[in-house]
Each structure stands twice: as structure tokens, then as C-alpha cells.
Design an enzyme around this catalytic site. Sequence first.
Site, PDB file in Angstrom:
ATOM      1  N   PHE A 142       0.860  -1.192   0.000  1.00 41.44           N
ATOM      2  CA  PHE A 142       0.000   0.000   0.000  1.00 41.44           C
ATOM      3  C   PHE A 142       0.891   1.235   0.000  1.00 41.44           C
ATOM      4  O   PHE A 142       1.770   1.374   0.844  1.00 41.44           O
ATOM      5  CB  PHE A 142      -0.920   0.022   1.231  1.00 41.44           C
ATOM      6  CG  PHE A 142      -1.920   1.134   1.170  1.00 41.44           C
ATOM      7  CD1 PHE A 142      -3.117   0.975   0.487  1.00 41.44           C
ATOM      8  CD2 PHE A 142      -1.662   2.367   1.764  1.00 41.44           C
ATOM      9  CE1 PHE A 142      -4.035   2.015   0.396  1.00 41.44           C
ATOM     10  CE2 PHE A 142      -2.565   3.414   1.680  1.00 41.44           C
ATOM     11  CZ  PHE A 142      -3.756   3.233   0.999  1.00 41.44           C
ATOM     12  N   ASP A 227       9.315   2.319   1.178  1.00 42.96           N
ATOM     13  CA  ASP A 227       8.211   3.116   1.690  1.00 42.96           C
ATOM     14  C   ASP A 227       8.124   2.827   3.185  1.00 42.96           C
ATOM     15  O   ASP A 227       7.625   1.784   3.605  1.00 42.96           O
ATOM     16  CB  ASP A 227       6.916   2.723   0.963  1.00 42.96           C
ATOM     17  CG  ASP A 227       5.686   3.415   1.548  1.00 42.96           C
ATOM     18  OD1 ASP A 227       5.786   3.995   2.643  1.00 42.96           O
ATOM     19  OD2 ASP A 227       4.620   3.353   0.900  1.00 42.96           O
ATOM     20  N   LYS A 256       3.152   9.688   8.239  1.00 40.85           N
ATOM     21  CA  LYS A 256       2.480   9.245   9.470  1.00 40.85           C
ATOM     22  C   LYS A 256       3.109   9.802  10.748  1.00 40.85           C
ATOM     23  O   LYS A 256       2.788  10.909  11.148  1.00 40.85           O
ATOM     24  CB  LYS A 256       2.423   7.715   9.506  1.00 40.85           C
ATOM     25  CG  LYS A 256       1.382   7.146   8.523  1.00 40.85           C
ATOM     26  CD  LYS A 256       0.952   5.770   8.920  1.00 40.85           C
ATOM     27  CE  LYS A 256       0.072   5.088   7.888  1.00 40.85           C
ATOM     28  NZ  LYS A 256      -1.310   5.569   7.888  1.00 40.85           N
TER      29      LYS A 256
HETATM   30  C1  LIG Z   1       3.094   2.244   3.754  1.00 39.38           C
HETATM   31  C2  LIG Z   1       2.180   3.397   3.433  1.00 39.38           C
HETATM   32  N1  LIG Z   1       2.491   4.214   2.429  1.00 39.38           N
HETATM   33  C3  LIG Z   1       1.715   5.270   2.110  1.00 39.38           C
HETATM   34  C4  LIG Z   1       0.555   5.526   2.806  1.00 39.38           C
HETATM   35  C5  LIG Z   1      -0.281   6.710   2.439  1.00 39.38           C
HETATM   36  O1  LIG Z   1      -0.154   7.705   3.411  1.00 39.38           O
HETATM   37  P1  LIG Z   1      -1.157   8.951   3.466  1.00 39.38           P
HETATM   38  O2  LIG Z   1      -2.491   8.408   3.881  1.00 39.38           O
HETATM   39  O3  LIG Z   1      -0.540   9.871   4.484  1.00 39.38           O
HETATM   40  O4  LIG Z   1      -1.188   9.539   2.115  1.00 39.38           O
HETATM   41  C6  LIG Z   1       0.178   4.693   3.854  1.00 39.38           C
HETATM   42  C7  LIG Z   1      -1.069   4.938   4.579  1.00 39.38           C
HETATM   43  O5  LIG Z   1      -1.616   4.108   5.258  1.00 39.38           O
HETATM   44  C8  LIG Z   1       1.013   3.596   4.177  1.00 39.38           C
HETATM   45  O6  LIG Z   1       0.701   2.762   5.173  1.00 39.38           O
END
Ligand SMILES: Cc1ncc(COP(=O)(O)O)c(C=O)c1O
Length: 402
Positions: A142, A227, A256
Site C-alpha cells: 500500500f 516506503d 504518518k
Molecule cells: C506504507 C504506506 N504508504 C503510504 C501511505 C499513504 O499515506 P497517506 O495516507 O498519508 O497519504 C500509507 C497509509 O496508510 C502507508 O501505510
Amino acid sequence: MAITDTLGSTDIIALAKKFLTGNYTRYPVALVRGEGSWVWDAEGNRYLDFFPGWGCGILGHCPPKVVQAVQEQVATLIHVPNTWYTEAQALLGQALSERSDFGGQSFFCNSGTEANEAAIKLARLNGKPKGRYKIITFTGGFHGRTMGSLTATAQPKYHAGVEPMLPGFNYAPFGNLDAVAKLIDNETAAIMLEPIQGEGGINLPPAGFIEGLRALCDQHGLLLIFDEVQTGMGRTGKWYAHQHWGVLPDIVTLAKALAGGVAMGGLMAKPEIAEKLKPGTHAATFGGNPLAARAALATIETIEEEGLLERAVQIGEKFHERFTALKAKCPLILDVRVKGCMIGVELAMEGAPAVQACLEKGLLINCTHNTTIRLLPAMNLADEQIDEGCDIIDSVLMGMKA
Ligand SMILES: Cc1ncc(COP(=O)(O)O)c(C=O)c1O
């Protein structure tokens, strides 16, 4: 318009249903105040929060140093664009770089999806002279909801209805090095993954996988992008989760927990890659503003002063112990996956009824991928709070049938 503090949950929910878009599945609770791992609703009911801020509340709610830094900064300078320098942003770049092993240089934005968009653009900018633009990502991963990050998210359910997706993304099964090797061609620019999949169900990489990806990247001249939006900032017991495998990335993305609950995202890249972000190639108006940067500095300071990297490991061990003991007597539990303050409990049934039952008993948890209970507790959660919450989860799961 002033916040009245007089509306009850029913009134707040009615207003929200009338005036907000309906894209979130929300529980019928309006939260008004938080302190550490506790939150209170508009009626004064208290909840123990094992999922503070969807992973943003790494120090729980309203951590004192973050509150103080924001209060000072908000009265001094809230926002200036990146046409100017600020001390807070420069110091944050230094703090993140010094805690990395690869001398990273930072670009700041406001969310995880934005951080990953920046990483995708940087991978393309870097690959362009060699005709390389494709990025390999992983099923169950994700990366966010904007079109680049969403295309990188190899989950068809999130693509449905908004296709066509961006060209140039290939998907491999998480953990399968052979499949990755088969996808690499002369146009491949990068491999991008969460070192531990969060939304996908707290999926830990099999032994040798992360190291094997680095070797493939070295062999084919590709960038390795981690990520770490969910895994970063010490959540797993190291500043960056990839440090568990001693592998150096080319780019890392964060968001986050980065600013202890204040909106902030960013990427860090090796200097020779970062230099491809020349003036005009990328930008974010709010990115790295002094308010968020001060909050992030206060978050880092708190984690270090309170020894929370070590505490994250202890918390993980305690949850692991509790859930392994529960698994031995509860046939509903298929698997327990833990790395520091990332905890997944896979069930043989839908998790939503368990989340609802915990809420009714005053505990906030999450369920992801229908069947995995996911906890992203604060790194300063106390042992008694772990026991209190786990007792609730025990009683809820023991009372359920598949
Ligand atoms: C691993 C990862 N990358 C990207 C995101 C996206 O982050 P945002 O909701 O701040 O755009 C999330 C959100 O849950 C995530 O868990």
C-alpha cells in the site's frame, strides 16, 4: 467559527453526514480529547487507543514536547514557502540524515502518498537518460491514494472505478525474488516496497528477501525505494525498519509518525540521487513548514530522551507473548506477526465484529484485509495498558465463533 464544545456525538455525526463526503467508514463516536494512549468522546467516555491516529500517534495523543514546540512555533512563524530557508527544516533534514546509514538528503511534503509520488518522480528523473521509467512493486503493498502511489499499490480493489492507471508499474508477489528478477528489463528504473507490509496485514519479508532485492538492484542498476511511511520513525525498534536487514536504500519515504501526529511527509535520498531534484522538478507549498518541522524535531527528541526505540522492542515482545498465549487456546487465531509496535493477528473470520466488540468495551483497534487485527500502538504504551487492552481482546475473541 468557534468550536462550541457543546455538541454531543449525535449532533456532530448528523452534521458530518450532511456536510462531509461519505468516503470513510466511520464508527459512531466523536472524539474530542486525547492524552497518551487515552482518548475521550464528546460524552466523556474514555477509550484505550491501540491504533492512535492510524500510525501517526507514535507517542500517543498530544505528546507534551510536540505540543510545546507547536505552541511556541505557531505564535512565531506558521508557514513560509520554500523560497526561504528555515532553521527547523534544515535541522530536521540533519536529524533524519544522521539517523540513516546512507547520508540521505530530504525533501518534505505533507502526507505519505505525496512522499511516494515524489519518490516515483525521482526514480523517473534518475532513469530518464537511460530510458528507464518502470517501477516494480508488490502485491499486498500500500503506497497511497493519489494516482502514482495508487498505481504502485498492487491491489485491484483500490484501482476499481478510477482506471486507467499510470503506465510503467509491474507487480511481483511479496517475498518472491525470482518473480522480481523476471520482471526486470532495460526500462526498469526502481523497485519499491514497504519493508514490512502494514495495510497488507503486517507481513514480514521472508529471510533473504530484502538483501536479495538490494543485490538485484545493484546487478541491474536500479534504485531501491523503501516506503517507510508506516514502519519508519522507530516504530519497529530501529529508526528505519530497513536497518533490521543492514541494507542501504537509495530512497526512503516517511510520513504518518514523522511529526508526532502533525501532518508531514518526506523522502530521503542518497545525495547522488537527490541531486536529480533540481529547481522546478518538484515542490510542495506547505512542505517542511516550520510548524511541522518543529513537531518532527520534538518527536525525535522525545523518542531519544525516553529510550523509546528500546521500549518499542519490549512492547512488541509483550504483545507477542500475550497473543501467542491466546492463540494456544483460541482456534480463531491463525497467525501472530509482530515487529516492535507493528502487530498483526490473523483471524479465521472477519475482524470487523471483533473491532466493534472491543470499541464497546473501550478499546480502539483496527482490522485490515478483512481478517487481520492490526495494532500500531504508541511507543510509550505502559505494560499495564498492554495488559488492560489484551484482556479485552482475549475476552472478545474467546467469545466469538468462526
Ligand atoms: C506504507 C504506506 N504508504 C503510504 C501511505 C499513504 O499515506 P497517506 O495516507 O498519508 O497519504 C500509507 C497509509 O496508510 C502507508 O501505510
